[in-house]
Design a protein around this motif. Sequence first.
Motif, PDB file in Angstrom:
ATOM      1  N   TYR A   1     -36.023 -52.006 -18.725  1.00 17.16           N
ATOM      2  CA  TYR A   1     -34.786 -52.345 -19.426  1.00 17.16           C
ATOM      3  C   TYR A   1     -34.373 -51.214 -20.366  1.00 17.16           C
ATOM      4  N   SER A   2     -33.108 -50.852 -20.258  1.00 14.89           N
ATOM      5  CA  SER A   2     -32.548 -49.721 -20.983  1.00 14.89           C
ATOM      6  C   SER A   2     -31.577 -50.213 -22.054  1.00 14.89           C
ATOM      7  N   ILE A   3     -31.591 -49.549 -23.211  1.00 16.38           N
ATOM      8  CA  ILE A   3     -30.762 -49.967 -24.337  1.00 16.38           C
ATOM      9  C   ILE A   3     -29.829 -48.830 -24.741  1.00 16.38           C
ATOM     10  N   ASN A   4     -28.572 -49.158 -24.995  1.00 18.29           N
ATOM     11  CA  ASN A   4     -27.589 -48.186 -25.452  1.00 18.29           C
ATOM     12  C   ASN A   4     -27.743 -47.981 -26.958  1.00 18.29           C
ATOM     13  N   ILE A   5     -27.973 -46.735 -27.363  1.00 12.28           N
ATOM     14  CA  ILE A   5     -28.288 -46.435 -28.754  1.00 12.28           C
ATOM     15  C   ILE A   5     -27.077 -45.825 -29.456  1.00 12.28           C
ATOM     16  N   LEU A   6     -26.627 -46.504 -30.504  1.00 16.33           N
ATOM     17  CA  LEU A   6     -25.481 -46.036 -31.301  1.00 16.33           C
ATOM     18  C   LEU A   6     -26.004 -45.327 -32.547  1.00 16.33           C
ATOM     19  N   PRO A   7     -25.782 -44.012 -32.663  1.00 12.90           N
ATOM     20  CA  PRO A   7     -26.345 -43.266 -33.787  1.00 12.90           C
ATOM     21  C   PRO A   7     -25.450 -43.288 -35.023  1.00 12.90           C
ATOM     22  N   ASN A   8     -26.118 -43.324 -36.168  1.00 16.36           N
ATOM     23  CA  ASN A   8     -25.448 -43.186 -37.453  1.00 16.36           C
ATOM     24  C   ASN A   8     -25.874 -41.856 -38.046  1.00 16.36           C
ATOM     25  N   TYR A   9     -24.901 -40.980 -38.255  1.00 19.60           N
ATOM     26  CA  TYR A   9     -25.194 -39.633 -38.737  1.00 19.60           C
ATOM     27  C   TYR A   9     -24.631 -39.448 -40.140  1.00 19.60           C
TER      28      TYR A   9
ATOM     29  N   TYR B   1     -19.490 -41.856 -31.987  1.00 20.22           N
ATOM     30  CA  TYR B   1     -19.100 -42.470 -30.716  1.00 20.22           C
ATOM     31  C   TYR B   1     -18.846 -41.441 -29.613  1.00 20.22           C
ATOM     32  N   HIS B   2     -19.011 -40.170 -29.927  1.00 20.31           N
ATOM     33  CA  HIS B   2     -18.756 -39.103 -28.956  1.00 20.31           C
ATOM     34  C   HIS B   2     -19.849 -38.041 -29.093  1.00 20.31           C
ATOM     35  N   SER B   3     -19.482 -36.769 -28.962  1.00 20.33           N
ATOM     36  CA  SER B   3     -20.392 -35.637 -29.198  1.00 20.33           C
ATOM     37  C   SER B   3     -21.590 -35.601 -28.251  1.00 20.33           C
ATOM     38  N   GLY B   4     -21.537 -36.375 -27.171  1.00 24.52           N
ATOM     39  CA  GLY B   4     -22.665 -36.427 -26.249  1.00 24.52           C
ATOM     40  C   GLY B   4     -23.796 -37.308 -26.738  1.00 24.52           C
ATOM     41  N   TRP B   5     -23.594 -37.936 -27.890  1.00 28.78           N
ATOM     42  CA  TRP B   5     -24.629 -38.810 -28.454  1.00 28.78           C
ATOM     43  C   TRP B   5     -24.418 -40.281 -28.106  1.00 28.78           C
ATOM     44  N   PHE B   6     -23.238 -40.622 -27.642  1.00 33.17           N
ATOM     45  CA  PHE B   6     -22.951 -42.013 -27.297  1.00 33.17           C
ATOM     46  C   PHE B   6     -21.881 -42.027 -26.206  1.00 33.17           C
ATOM     47  N   PRO B   7     -22.050 -42.882 -25.192  1.00 33.68           N
ATOM     48  CA  PRO B   7     -23.188 -43.799 -24.989  1.00 33.68           C
ATOM     49  C   PRO B   7     -24.469 -43.043 -24.646  1.00 33.68           C
ATOM     50  N   SER B   8     -25.599 -43.640 -24.983  1.00 33.48           N
ATOM     51  CA  SER B   8     -26.899 -43.014 -24.732  1.00 33.48           C
ATOM     52  C   SER B   8     -27.920 -44.105 -24.419  1.00 33.48           C
TER      53      SER B   8
ATOM     54  N   SER C   1     -30.227 -41.942 -37.407  1.00 41.92           N
ATOM     55  CA  SER C   1     -30.878 -40.705 -37.006  1.00 41.92           C
ATOM     56  C   SER C   1     -31.100 -39.733 -38.148  1.00 41.92           C
ATOM     57  N   TYR C   2     -30.065 -39.431 -38.874  1.00 44.25           N
ATOM     58  CA  TYR C   2     -30.161 -38.493 -39.992  1.00 44.25           C
ATOM     59  C   TYR C   2     -29.358 -39.052 -41.158  1.00 44.25           C
ATOM     60  N   ARG C   3     -30.037 -39.327 -42.257  1.00 39.71           N
ATOM     61  CA  ARG C   3     -29.356 -39.910 -43.411  1.00 39.71           C
ATOM     62  C   ARG C   3     -28.696 -38.845 -44.279  1.00 39.71           C
ATOM     63  N   THR C   4     -29.212 -37.608 -44.246  1.00 35.05           N
ATOM     64  CA  THR C   4     -28.647 -36.507 -45.032  1.00 35.05           C
ATOM     65  C   THR C   4     -28.661 -35.242 -44.186  1.00 35.05           C
ATOM     66  N   ALA C   5     -27.885 -34.248 -44.638  1.00 27.42           N
ATOM     67  CA  ALA C   5     -27.867 -32.960 -43.938  1.00 27.42           C
ATOM     68  C   ALA C   5     -29.245 -32.304 -43.988  1.00 27.42           C
ATOM     69  N   GLN C   6     -29.931 -32.436 -45.121  1.00 30.30           N
ATOM     70  CA  GLN C   6     -31.263 -31.847 -45.254  1.00 30.30           C
ATOM     71  C   GLN C   6     -32.241 -32.487 -44.281  1.00 30.30           C
ATOM     72  N   ASP C   7     -32.108 -33.778 -44.097  1.00 32.36           N
ATOM     73  CA  ASP C   7     -32.936 -34.496 -43.130  1.00 32.36           C
ATOM     74  C   ASP C   7     -32.743 -33.914 -41.733  1.00 32.36           C
ATOM     75  N   HIS C   8     -31.503 -33.651 -41.364  1.00 33.18           N
ATOM     76  CA  HIS C   8     -31.197 -33.083 -40.053  1.00 33.18           C
ATOM     77  C   HIS C   8     -31.800 -31.694 -39.902  1.00 33.18           C
ATOM     78  N   LEU C   9     -31.667 -30.865 -40.939  1.00 38.00           N
ATOM     79  CA  LEU C   9     -32.193 -29.512 -40.876  1.00 38.00           C
ATOM     80  C   LEU C   9     -33.712 -29.507 -40.711  1.00 38.00           C
TER      81      LEU C   9
ATOM     82  N   GLN D   1     -17.455 -32.692 -25.061  1.00 40.43           N
ATOM     83  CA  GLN D   1     -17.939 -34.060 -25.278  1.00 40.43           C
ATOM     84  C   GLN D   1     -17.181 -34.768 -26.405  1.00 40.43           C
ATOM     85  N   LEU D   2     -16.015 -34.208 -26.749  1.00 39.55           N
ATOM     86  CA  LEU D   2     -15.050 -34.852 -27.655  1.00 39.55           C
ATOM     87  C   LEU D   2     -15.586 -35.083 -29.065  1.00 39.55           C
ATOM     88  N   GLY D   3     -16.466 -34.195 -29.506  1.00 42.28           N
ATOM     89  CA  GLY D   3     -16.990 -34.327 -30.852  1.00 42.28           C
ATOM     90  C   GLY D   3     -15.920 -34.252 -31.928  1.00 42.28           C
TER      91      GLY D   3
END
Length: 248
Positions: free
Chosen positions: A103-111, A117-124, A165-173, A214-216
């Motif tokens: 079973y596969s789940i569609n993951i909606l990221p919060n950045y 909803y785009h950027s190649g991150w969703f749908p995923s 996924s990433y709560r802050t820019a520093q977290d992403h880096l 990817q319409l980011g």
Amino acid sequence: MISAVVITLNEAHNIEDCVKALKQVTDDVIVLDSGSTDGTQDIAIKNGAKIISVEWKGYGPTKNMANEFVKNDWILSIDADEVLTPELINEIKETELDAKNIYSINILPNYCGEWIYHSGWFPSYKKRLYHQHTVRWDEREVHENLTWQGDKNIVRFKNVLHHYSYRTAQDHLLKGEKYAMLGAKHLAANGKKVAWIKQTFGPAFRFFRMFVLQLGFLDKKAGFLLAKRESRMVALRYKYYRELSKTD
């Protein structure tokens, strides 16, 4: 019956919401923790999870350790920064599971507070619910995949899983540097050869693909920052790859 598995290392800011949602699906929530020092274990236990302290072996191998500790044949594998939505909880509970299916789940990221909803991150869609006796994770340290023998049907749930996924820019880096090194190690360990043109233009193409193709741009400022930082991660991966290749 389902068991839920979460792997953790210093996830105190995420683990409570993750476990609380999982407890609505199963009473068997297993947290495989690799030495957290920020209170992750205490928070997980307080919210009804069982803590198993394990040595970190990489994402795939560590997840496979869960088979020794779960009570049920079905495993729902969730990351600590992911939360089941109420709609997904109901859908899982109402589904009659079949061992022929994964079973596969569609993951909606919060950045950084914005839903992407785009950027190649969703749908995923990610394969997350499986029968443990017929499916295993591969041995990759990062971006692990499920593997199986014989025929399987991939069934998609209709409702989404929220991924903080990433709560802050520093977290992403910081995570970007970690994933870049793991990706470089995988390339070097498997003798992968990366053409110079890919190393040179790969980062710029990653930005163009995410933000334009990817319409980011529809994700506005968040989409621009996401593409920029992902481009940097690609550049770092090839930088680390070159350094590792020189030492071989």
